[in-house]
Design a protein around this motif. Structure first.
Motif, PDB file in Angstrom:
ATOM      1  N   PHE A   1       0.998  -0.907  -0.026  1.00  0.00           N
ATOM      2  CA  PHE A   1       0.207  -0.042  -0.121  1.00  0.00           C
ATOM      3  C   PHE A   1       0.451   1.595   0.404  1.00  0.00           C
ATOM      4  O   PHE A   1       0.497   2.350  -0.523  1.00  0.00           O
ATOM      5  CB  PHE A   1      -1.223   0.096   1.501  1.00  0.00           C
ATOM      6  CG  PHE A   1      -2.014   1.335   1.397  1.00  0.00           C
ATOM      7  CD1 PHE A   1      -2.783   1.717   0.551  1.00  0.00           C
ATOM      8  CD2 PHE A   1      -2.050   1.732   2.905  1.00  0.00           C
ATOM      9  CE1 PHE A   1      -3.228   2.325   0.741  1.00  0.00           C
ATOM     10  CE2 PHE A   1      -3.021   3.324   2.255  1.00  0.00           C
ATOM     11  CZ  PHE A   1      -3.639   3.269   1.443  1.00  0.00           C
ATOM     12  N   SER A   2       2.132   1.364   0.647  1.00  0.00           N
ATOM     13  CA  SER A   2       2.827   2.204   0.770  1.00  0.00           C
ATOM     14  C   SER A   2       3.746   2.229  -0.366  1.00  0.00           C
ATOM     15  O   SER A   2       4.595   2.995  -0.636  1.00  0.00           O
ATOM     16  CB  SER A   2       3.605   2.006   1.541  1.00  0.00           C
ATOM     17  OG  SER A   2       3.946   0.921   1.943  1.00  0.00           O
TER      18      SER A   2
ATOM     19  N   TRP B   1      -3.052  -2.361   7.137  1.00  0.00           N
ATOM     20  CA  TRP B   1      -1.730  -1.848   8.318  1.00  0.00           C
ATOM     21  C   TRP B   1      -0.262  -2.461   7.758  1.00  0.00           C
ATOM     22  O   TRP B   1       0.335  -1.839   7.305  1.00  0.00           O
ATOM     23  CB  TRP B   1      -2.016  -1.713   9.640  1.00  0.00           C
ATOM     24  CG  TRP B   1      -2.697  -0.528   9.956  1.00  0.00           C
ATOM     25  CD1 TRP B   1      -3.283  -0.433  10.321  1.00  0.00           C
ATOM     26  CD2 TRP B   1      -1.578   0.494  10.837  1.00  0.00           C
ATOM     27  NE1 TRP B   1      -3.990   0.706  10.710  1.00  0.00           N
ATOM     28  CE2 TRP B   1      -2.774   1.408  10.624  1.00  0.00           C
ATOM     29  CE3 TRP B   1      -0.104   1.472  10.808  1.00  0.00           C
ATOM     30  CZ2 TRP B   1      -2.484   2.955  11.541  1.00  0.00           C
ATOM     31  CZ3 TRP B   1      -0.531   2.432  10.774  1.00  0.00           C
ATOM     32  CH2 TRP B   1      -1.378   3.238  11.070  1.00  0.00           C
TER      33      TRP B   1
ATOM     34  N   THR C   1       1.729  -1.900   4.897  1.00  0.00           N
ATOM     35  CA  THR C   1       2.206  -0.805   4.464  1.00  0.00           C
ATOM     36  C   THR C   1       3.586  -0.740   5.204  1.00  0.00           C
ATOM     37  O   THR C   1       3.174  -1.151   6.340  1.00  0.00           O
ATOM     38  CB  THR C   1       0.623   0.219   5.402  1.00  0.00           C
ATOM     39  OG1 THR C   1      -0.064   0.195   3.873  1.00  0.00           O
ATOM     40  CG2 THR C   1       0.713   1.824   5.109  1.00  0.00           C
TER      41      THR C   1
ATOM     42  N   SER D   1       5.869   4.895   6.381  1.00  0.00           N
ATOM     43  CA  SER D   1       5.842   5.402   5.276  1.00  0.00           C
ATOM     44  C   SER D   1       4.798   6.770   5.342  1.00  0.00           C
ATOM     45  O   SER D   1       3.568   7.099   5.942  1.00  0.00           O
ATOM     46  CB  SER D   1       5.123   4.916   3.905  1.00  0.00           C
ATOM     47  OG  SER D   1       4.032   3.271   4.558  1.00  0.00           O
TER      48      SER D   1
ATOM     49  N   ALA E   1       1.752   7.089   2.995  1.00  0.00           N
ATOM     50  CA  ALA E   1       0.443   6.714   2.517  1.00  0.00           C
ATOM     51  C   ALA E   1       0.317   5.920   4.333  1.00  0.00           C
ATOM     52  O   ALA E   1      -0.417   6.142   4.356  1.00  0.00           O
ATOM     53  CB  ALA E   1       0.673   5.138   1.760  1.00  0.00           C
ATOM     54  N   GLN E   2       1.290   5.734   5.493  1.00  0.00           N
ATOM     55  CA  GLN E   2       0.546   5.713   6.727  1.00  0.00           C
ATOM     56  C   GLN E   2      -1.094   6.388   7.194  1.00  0.00           C
ATOM     57  O   GLN E   2      -1.310   5.249   7.817  1.00  0.00           O
ATOM     58  CB  GLN E   2       1.528   4.687   7.831  1.00  0.00           C
ATOM     59  CG  GLN E   2       1.706   3.525   8.442  1.00  0.00           C
ATOM     60  CD  GLN E   2       2.176   3.568   9.590  1.00  0.00           C
ATOM     61  OE1 GLN E   2       3.456   4.368   9.905  1.00  0.00           O
ATOM     62  NE2 GLN E   2       2.849   2.519  10.034  1.00  0.00           N
TER      63      GLN E   2
ATOM     64  N   TYR F   1       2.716   3.626  -7.305  1.00  0.00           N
ATOM     65  CA  TYR F   1       1.511   3.853  -6.676  1.00  0.00           C
ATOM     66  C   TYR F   1       0.101   3.806  -7.539  1.00  0.00           C
ATOM     67  O   TYR F   1       0.620   4.714  -9.206  1.00  0.00           O
ATOM     68  CB  TYR F   1       1.095   5.531  -5.788  1.00  0.00           C
ATOM     69  CG  TYR F   1       1.775   5.310  -5.064  1.00  0.00           C
ATOM     70  CD1 TYR F   1       1.804   4.792  -3.762  1.00  0.00           C
ATOM     71  CD2 TYR F   1       3.051   6.567  -4.660  1.00  0.00           C
ATOM     72  CE1 TYR F   1       3.034   5.573  -2.483  1.00  0.00           C
ATOM     73  CE2 TYR F   1       3.905   6.592  -3.666  1.00  0.00           C
ATOM     74  CZ  TYR F   1       3.961   6.672  -2.533  1.00  0.00           C
ATOM     75  OH  TYR F   1       4.139   6.645  -1.426  1.00  0.00           O
TER      76      TYR F   1
END
Ligand SMILES: Cc1cc2nc3c(=O)[nH]c(=O)nc-3n(C[C@H](O)[C@H](O)[C@H](O)COP(=O)(O)OP(=O)(O)OC[C@H]3O[C@@H](n4cnc5c(N)ncnc54)[C@H](O)[C@@H]3O)c2cc1C
Lengths: 190, 228
Positions: free
Chosen positions: A16-17, A72, A75, A79, A81-82, B223
């Motif tokens: 996700f990050s 969580w 990620t 980061s 994105a967190q 991303y």
């Protein structure tokens, strides 16, 4: 919209990050386990006897928390994105504990180990319990592996406690479901 | 992304009214909608426009502070919603919901490389409008007239690279552009380094660029936002 992206065909995936990582790393293993746990809880729900509306509501909520937990785990710590993630409210652990106590008060006391099984929903809750224990172990491995400092103020600090409590919840849930279906737990005769 | 992360903000429903529409290219148009004050989004977010018993997602193009929704929509022949957005009367109201998504600018020490195909330029236009600057932007289109929002984005970008796959002689944009796919440009000209890649548009583009990143730009972040 199509489900597949094709970006995972060469053994890598995106966190996700944003990091591109091998699918075999501990982090992917950890959130994969949480995903498996979530799916098994879905199976528990589908086996619930009629009239289990409260348990169903509780399990659906737990499934939704597990999605947050998965996010969580997907990620990288620290980061950017967190910041987009919702932290697991420690109050949710209290809710699980309250539910444990509630069910504990309704089932007969145990004099020995039990053999997992019984009503299909209870048998599945035992499966969920063991998957939950494994998920907890994988998260601990990840934390050790990445040398993450999960002090009390860390947003991930509650994840392990949550998983730990959840496996107790699933144990007592299995017993509760057998009890409410008038099925005696099979005791271990040693 | 292979995980389905739950949305951080609670998405809510609103009524939005179309107040303007203008042509951007032969197949693409821009619409402006007014919405209630309570709606907030950040650059990179999308909304759903609900229609019949389904919906379609659109990413905002404008600065979130400008208190409007500006969308850049490709007219899909025989599509369900885009022809309605292209033809409806001015003042038509739609049920929208949002904001959705996780695609947003994350500042970092690495150089940001934005890669868009077609209308996938929308979230990058919004980021540029919101003050993000100093990025490399690579925009893949078929024809030069599809380089939407070029002026606004070019002034915020460190490098702006239009990639045109079907350049025609009448096209004024073709002179200062790369002729070919974004992947051709990246593999030939992007110097080896670790970047933050932001990819938006067609899934095939996202897949091919991601594979290039795996092969040639180790240590980069990726991303993605898939439109279709
Ligand atoms: C997060 C997200 C954001 C999006 N943002 C935008 C946006 O800003 N602008 C936009 O035009 N679309 C955007 N889309 C696509 C949009 O949601 C619709 O799919 C599109 O408008 C077609 O809808 P339709 O009902 O007219 O066609 P449908 O009947 O749904 O036909 C779908 C087909 O149309 C084609 N298609 C869909 N979108 C595009 C496109 N943008 N360019 C070329 N071909 C396309 C594909 O072949 C797709 O299979 C976005 C999608 C997602 C998931």
């Amino acid at each position: 919209m199509k489900l597949y992206t094709g970006t995972g065909d060469r053994g890598k995936t995106s966190l996700f990050s944003g990091e591109r990582v091998k699918k075999s790393i501990d982090r992917i293993e950890a959130y994969g386990e949480v995903d498996e746990l979530n799916s098994v809880i879905g199976a528990v729900i589908s086996f619930l006897p009629a009239g289990s509306r409260d348990v169903k509501r509780e399990l659906l909520l737990i499934q939704s928390h597990l999605l947050h937990v998965g996010a969580w785990l997907a990620t990288t710590d620290g980061s950017h994105a967190q910041q987009q993630l919702k932290t697991l409210d420690p109050g949710e652990i209290v809710n699980v504990e309250t539910a444990i106590d509630r069910m504990q008060g309704r089932v007969p006391k145990l004099s020995n180990f039990i053999l997992p099984g019984g009503h299909p929903s209870a048998a599945m809750a035992h499966v969920a319990r063991t998957v939950c224990r494994r998920a907890e172990r994988r998260v601990i491995t990840l934390i050790h592996q990445e040398k993450l400092q999960v002090g009390d103020d860390h947003p991930n600090a509650h994840i392990i406690t949550f998983l730990n409590r959840l496996s107790d919840y699933l144990f007592i849930l299995a017993r509760y479901l057998n009890h409410s279906e008038s099925i005696d737990d099979a005791l271990w005769s040693g | 992304m292979n995980i389905t992360a739950p949305p951080m903000e609670e998405a809510k429903s609103y009524t939005a009214r179309m107040t303007a529409r203008r042509r951007l290219s032969a197949h693409t148009f821009e619409i402006t909608m007014e919405y209630p004050d309570s709606f907030r989004f950040v650059a990179g977010h999308s909304i759903r426009i609900h229609y019949q018993d389904t919906y379609r997602h659109y990413s905002m193009v404008n600065d979130p502070d400008s208190r409007q929704l500006v969308l850049c929509v490709r007219l899909v022949q025989n599509g369900l919603l885009s022809p309605v957005l292209a033809d409806c009367n001015m003042g038509t109201s739609f049920t929208i919901s949002g904001p959705y998504g996780y695609f947003r600018f994350n500042p970092s020490p690495r150089h940001p490389v934005f890669v868009a195909s077609g209308t996938g330029i929308a979230p990058f236009a919004s980021m540029a409008h919101a003050g993000v600057e100093g990025f490399t932007l690579i925009h893949g289109v078929r024809y030069g007239e599809e380089l939407y929002y070029r002026n606004q984005i070019e002034s915020a970008a460190k490098a702006y690279v239009p990639c045109i796959t079907q350049p025609s002689g009448h096209d004024s944009a073709i002179r200062e552009s790369f002729h070919g796919r974004v992947t051709d440009y990246i593999s030939r000209y992007l110097s080896p380094a670790s970047y933050d890649f932001y990819l938006c548009g067609r899934r095939e583009m996202l897949r091919d660029v991601t594979h290039l990143v795996d092969d040639r730009f180790p240590g980069s972040l990726v991303y993605t936002e898939i439109f279709f």
